[in-house]
Write an enzyme that holds these catalytic residues in place. Structure first.
Site, PDB file in Angstrom:
ATOM      1  CB  SER A   1      53.083   8.240  19.334  1.00 61.90           C
ATOM      2  OG  SER A   1      52.600   7.381  18.316  1.00 61.90           O
TER       3      SER A   1
ATOM      4  CG  HIS B   1      55.206  10.136  22.792  1.00 60.34           C
ATOM      5  ND1 HIS B   1      54.448  11.185  22.317  1.00 60.34           N
ATOM      6  CD2 HIS B   1      55.769   9.567  21.689  1.00 60.34           C
ATOM      7  CE1 HIS B   1      54.548  11.247  21.005  1.00 60.34           C
ATOM      8  NE2 HIS B   1      55.351  10.273  20.610  1.00 60.34           N
TER       9      HIS B   1
ATOM     10  CD  GLU C   1      52.956  13.926  24.643  1.00 59.51           C
ATOM     11  OE1 GLU C   1      52.161  14.851  24.411  1.00 59.51           O
ATOM     12  OE2 GLU C   1      52.969  12.850  23.995  1.00 59.51           O
TER      13      GLU C   1
ATOM     14  CG  ASN D   1      51.365  12.157  18.234  1.00 59.72           C
ATOM     15  OD1 ASN D   1      51.710  12.845  17.274  1.00 59.72           O
ATOM     16  ND2 ASN D   1      52.079  11.136  18.668  1.00 59.72           N
TER      17      ASN D   1
END
Length: 419
Positions: free
Chosen positions: A129, A150, A162, A200
């Site tokens: 992440s 991700h 992602e 993130n």
């Protein structure tokens, strides 16, 4: 030596490997099995594998209860998942998803072994992440087949993935993975290999600003969480941290802080590390910022603290109120302290989105889409349009003075767009 991924491009993948049977790994395994793939689920612990299978069965049973899957499908899904404690069984896997602890050394070791054991045509994907996919890939002899994928928790609910393009990832691998993810009903967004990727990185301020507000005594935990629910969010930031894991959230924050060369805007707060050290990891330990008793929850006694009365400039308070109003919240619903926390949080999320756009991380549309897919009320640039760019720049400039901190410096692109 590069090899052809022709069969994979023609959607002839049959077997999926998953490394790590924790919450995310078991969730990925469930998604793959539900879409018809045979799944090899690896973990070093038989106990962890057993818990994973029980959790998958429980999730499927809930699906039967609400009518999202048929009862006869449940057993078929479970029979497609093959637990193992031996990586050699990945010899038949067409693609392998790694979902272990967020530790670069652990991941590099796993990828080196996968590279040695898997056929050269097997795609190797990491669910990291925040870590560098390029650095993970460098542990292999065949970095062209390593890619970031991700997923978001839980992956059988949240459809965003992602797809991270590492330095040596081949275009063929990217194309195959994108098509594969679309085939299982997920939405892939291709991004550059950058700390925290899209969500993130940009959403880090959804946690850091509330944490800092609590740290300096501006507002309490429940007070902050309740403020964000006025904006259509199901949970406030502290509740979300408890849900994903206080340790997981802190590890990601620390990783992004380090990879951005310790920039102040990404600095984690020390008391979160203390919670981790004490074993208060959130819902999975029945308590993090909150204690969970029965069906209820309450803030931990030692985290309750008195507020400090700060004096803020009238223009700063007025802009905080205006930002909250622009976000379609009645200004009299929140205290001044709540307005400040909310306004700072959304302003910093938007500011970071402009930084990411300026760096070419992803397009404006993809960044907006990513946030909507993880159930944010709107994308960062959509929120910016609601608030007004000049309001944002003025508020962030004032915040630098009010809090004596460079972390609120407006993005160059945001400033130029506001002119």
């Amino acid at each position: 030596m590069k090899v052809s991924f022709k069969n994979k491009r023609e959607n002839k993948m049959n077997t999926v490997g998953v490394v790590g049977a924790g919450r995310m790994g078991s969730g990925i395994a469930q998604v793959m099995a539900q879409t018809g793939y045979d799944v090899i689920l690896f973990d070093i612990s038989n106990d962890t594998l057993q818990v994973a299978l029980e959790n998958i069965k429980r999730h499927l049973q809930k699906g039967v209860e609400v009518g999202t899957i048929k009862k006869e499908q449940l057993q078929n899904v479970l029979t497609r998942i093959h637990p193992t404690t031996k990586l050699k069984h990945f010899i038949t896997a067409d693609i392998v998803f790694e979902a272990v602890v967020e530790d670069i050394d652990v991941k590099r070791k796993i990828f080196k072994e996968l590279d040695d054991r898997c056929p050269h045509s097997t795609i190797l994907a990491t669910n990291t992440s925040s870590l560098s996919v390029t650095k993970i890939a460098s542990a292999t002899e065949n970095p062209y087949r390593v890619i970031g994928t991700h997923f978001f928790n839980p992956p059988y609910v949240l459809k965003l993935v992602e797809v991270v393009r590492a330095q040596h990832t081949s275009e063929e691998v990217i194309e195959n993975v994108v098509n594969f993810l679309k085939g299982i009903g997920h939405t892939p967004i291709v991004v550059k290999d950058s700390p925290g990727f899209i969500v993130n990185r940009i959403s880090r301020h959804f946690y850091l600003e509330p944490l800092r507000a609590y740290e300096i005594g501006l507002a309490g935990i429940e007070e902050i969480d309740s403020a964000f629910k006025f904006f259509g969010l199901e949970m406030g930031p502290f509740e979300v941290i408890d849900y994903v894991g206080v340790d997981v959230n802190y590890i990601v924050s620390r990783s992004i802080y380090e990879r951005f060369n310790y920039e102040e805007r990404f600095r984690p707060v020390y008391f979160q590390a203390q919670l981790v050290d004490a074993g208060f990891l959130g819902r999975k330990t029945n308590g993090g910022f909150y204690e969970y008793i029965g069906g209820g929850k309450k803030v931990r006694e030692f985290l309750k603290r008195g507020k400090i009365s700060y004096k803020f400039g009238k223009k700063f308070l007025n802009l905080a109120d205006r930002i909250c109003s622009k976000l379609r919240v009645q200004s009299d619903s929140l205290s001044n302290e709540q307005k400040i926390v909310v306004a700072l949080t959304f302003s910093m999320i938007i500011n970071e989105a402009y930084n990411a756009l300026m760096e070419g991380l992803a397009s404006e549309d993809d960044i907006n889409l990513a946030f909507r897919l993880v159930r944010f009320p709107a994308g960062p640039f959509e929120l910016a349009s609601q608030i007004g760019l000049r309001n944002l720049v003025s508020f962030l400039n004032l915040a630098m003075d009010e809090f004596l901190s460079e972390r609120y410096r407006p993005s160059l692109l945001l400033v130029k767009k506001a002119i």
